[in-house]
Design a protein around this motif. Structure first.
Motif: not given
Length: 215
Positions: A27-37, A55-59
């Protein structure tokens, strides 16, 4: 999930122009990914070439100043993920999977109710992997999480709708697999190399399953 989720992550340099952010959960990875986009789209994060969630990372790769962003990320305000934003891809499903009865038993409901619960869930592609076109979809609550099969199948047909842990997935092609099979996606091509983009599902995409046989 609270704001400033990025402050709880561990940030690693990757090569000359990349950063890998490790987070507490999907969930935290999804939220950060959405904010980056969002920031890339509005021009406040213009230098990112690739954003690849796990699953738990954003590159993040292709950064002009990775060290500067590494210092800024812990101070970002990352809002909780909203699953109701954006258009949804609709996938018709016939709930006829060989593991539907077992999943329904694990959920403590009938097979008809299990199909309704699944079709009534707002899904989102958290990340992609395993095979081209395979998206790991989140949205089911903790009570609907199920274990992988003890004995994986040597062949899962293309189009099989399956569950494992917190995820739902649709097999884009025939392959071995250990997920619980609950249905069959109809009239849906998950991966087509002649199409642009080739993958129907991308991280951040909303997905809605349409039950064709539930009254």
């Amino acid at each position: 999930m609270s704001a400033r989720a990025a402050s709880n992550g561990r940030i690693h340099r990757v090569g000359r122009s990349g950063l890998l952010v490790e987070l507490a959960d999907t969930e935290a990875a999804e939220a950060l990914h959405a904010e980056i986009l969002r920031r890339r789209a509005d021009g406040t994060l213009p230098s990112v070439r690739e954003v690849i969630p796990g699953a738990r990372t954003v590159l993040l790769d292709g950064l002009h100043e990775p060290q500067r962003l590494a210092a800024e990320l812990p101070h970002w305000d990352v809002p909780p993920l909203r699953r109701d934003e954006g258009a949804a891809i609709e996938i018709p499903v016939r709930y006829d999977g060989p593991d539907l009865a077992e999943v329904a038993e694990l959920w403590g409901v009938s097979t008809e109710e299990a199909a309704r619960i699944h079709a009534g869930t707002a899904f989102r592609v958290a990340f992609c992997g395993f095979a081209p076109g395979f998206g790991y979809l989140t949205g089911l609550g903790p009570k609907q999480h199920v274990p992988r099969r003890a004995d994986p199948r040597t062949r899962v047909p293309a189009g099989a709708v399956a569950l494992a842990g917190p995820y739902t997935g649709v097999y884009p092609r025939s392959s071995p697999g250990g997920w619980q099979l609950i249905g069959t996606a109809l009239h849906t091509v998950l991966w087509d190399s002649s199409r642009t983009p080739a993958a129907l599902l991308a991280p951040g995409t909303r997905v809605r399953f349409i039950a064709e046989d539930v009254r």
